[in-house]
Design a protein around this motif. Structure first.
Motif, mmCIF file in Angstrom:
data_model
loop_
_atom_site.group_PDB
_atom_site.id
_atom_site.type_symbol
_atom_site.label_atom_id
_atom_site.label_comp_id
_atom_site.label_asym_id
_atom_site.label_seq_id
_atom_site.Cartn_x
_atom_site.Cartn_y
_atom_site.Cartn_z
ATOM 1 N N ILE A 71 0.851 -1.197 0.000
ATOM 2 C CA ILE A 71 0.000 0.000 0.000
ATOM 3 C C ILE A 71 0.884 1.243 0.000
ATOM 4 O O ILE A 71 0.656 2.174 -0.784
ATOM 5 C CB ILE A 71 -0.956 -0.009 1.209
ATOM 6 N N ALA A 77 -1.988 -3.043 -8.015
ATOM 7 C CA ALA A 77 -2.855 -4.142 -7.567
ATOM 8 C C ALA A 77 -2.060 -5.026 -6.622
ATOM 9 O O ALA A 77 -0.826 -5.030 -6.647
ATOM 10 C CB ALA A 77 -3.356 -4.964 -8.754
ATOM 11 N N ASN A 89 -8.306 -9.105 6.936
ATOM 12 C CA ASN A 89 -9.380 -8.214 6.494
ATOM 13 C C ASN A 89 -9.049 -6.737 6.672
ATOM 14 O O ASN A 89 -9.347 -5.925 5.808
ATOM 15 C CB ASN A 89 -10.692 -8.549 7.198
ATOM 16 N N LEU A 92 -6.452 -5.685 4.012
ATOM 17 C CA LEU A 92 -7.029 -5.691 2.676
ATOM 18 C C LEU A 92 -8.054 -4.575 2.515
ATOM 19 O O LEU A 92 -8.193 -4.000 1.428
ATOM 20 C CB LEU A 92 -7.635 -7.060 2.371
ATOM 21 N N ALA A 93 -8.742 -4.216 3.594
ATOM 22 C CA ALA A 93 -9.661 -3.075 3.548
ATOM 23 C C ALA A 93 -8.887 -1.782 3.329
ATOM 24 O O ALA A 93 -9.339 -0.899 2.579
ATOM 25 C CB ALA A 93 -10.479 -2.996 4.834
ATOM 26 N N ALA A 95 -6.148 -1.496 1.651
ATOM 27 C CA ALA A 95 -5.789 -1.500 0.230
ATOM 28 C C ALA A 95 -6.969 -1.025 -0.603
ATOM 29 O O ALA A 95 -6.814 -0.179 -1.494
ATOM 30 C CB ALA A 95 -5.342 -2.894 -0.203
ATOM 31 N N SER A 96 -8.143 -1.549 -0.316
ATOM 32 C CA SER A 96 -9.341 -1.133 -1.060
ATOM 33 C C SER A 96 -9.609 0.354 -0.881
ATOM 34 O O SER A 96 -9.940 1.053 -1.846
ATOM 35 C CB SER A 96 -10.556 -1.940 -0.614
ATOM 36 N N GLN A 97 -9.464 0.850 0.347
ATOM 37 C CA GLN A 97 -9.667 2.269 0.606
ATOM 38 C C GLN A 97 -8.669 3.128 -0.154
ATOM 39 O O GLN A 97 -8.973 4.269 -0.513
ATOM 40 C CB GLN A 97 -9.566 2.563 2.107
ATOM 41 N N GLY A 99 -7.747 2.460 -3.066
ATOM 42 C CA GLY A 99 -8.049 2.296 -4.485
ATOM 43 C C GLY A 99 -7.220 1.211 -5.163
ATOM 44 O O GLY A 99 -7.109 1.179 -6.384
ATOM 45 N N PRO A 101 -6.867 -2.545 -6.229
ATOM 46 C CA PRO A 101 -7.597 -3.806 -6.381
ATOM 47 C C PRO A 101 -6.827 -4.958 -5.732
ATOM 48 O O PRO A 101 -5.597 -4.989 -5.767
ATOM 49 C CB PRO A 101 -7.682 -4.010 -7.893
ATOM 50 N N VAL A 102 -7.582 -5.882 -5.134
ATOM 51 C CA VAL A 102 -6.983 -7.040 -4.481
ATOM 52 C C VAL A 102 -7.541 -8.306 -5.112
ATOM 53 O O VAL A 102 -8.754 -8.446 -5.251
ATOM 54 C CB VAL A 102 -7.278 -7.043 -2.967
ATOM 55 N N LYS A 104 -7.443 -12.323 -4.408
ATOM 56 C CA LYS A 104 -7.073 -13.342 -3.438
ATOM 57 C C LYS A 104 -7.110 -14.721 -4.092
ATOM 58 O O LYS A 104 -8.064 -15.051 -4.775
ATOM 59 C CB LYS A 104 -8.009 -13.335 -2.228
#
Length: 109
Positions: A71, A77, A89, A92-93, A95-97, A99, A101-102, A104
């Motif tokens: 990050i 990605a 979690n 990974l959250a 990372a999503s915040q 922007g 993409p993840v 798995k």
């Protein structure tokens, strides 16, 4: 984070950014093969690959730190084979915040 890392593998162009590939552990043929494939794909598509893993599958805190490092690197990605999907979690959250993409995977290695 220095986890006895497997280090970087670079594609030829690198102009599109870096994809992080974080797997379960080092020194496993399955993950080594995935690393080679990621480098091949990077060479074909113009991305760089940041590849790393904890030394063993018992090092969840290192895998968490590797996600945070990706990050901080502002990768394009993250491709991850999580040691424990539930425990990751929060990372990974983040990372999503950011922007990012993840993707798995669940393969055993």
């Amino acid at each position: 984070v220095s986890a006895g890392c497997s280090g970087f593998g670079f594609g030829t162009g690198g102009s599109k950014g870096t994809i992080a590939v974080i797997v379960k552990s080092q020194g496993v043929d399955y993950w080594d093969t995935l690393h080679l494939g990621a480098n091949d794909a990077a060479a074909e598509t113009g991305y760089d690959v940041y590849y790393d893993a904890p030394p063993t599958e018992a090092d969840l805190s290192i895998q968490e730190a590797l996600i945070r490092k990706a990050i901080d690197m502002q990768v394009k990605a993250i491709v991850i084979a999580p040691l424990d999907a539930e425990s990751l979690n929060d990372e990974l959250a983040l990372a999503s915040q950011a922007g990012i993409p993840v993707v798995k995977g669940t393969a055993e290695g």
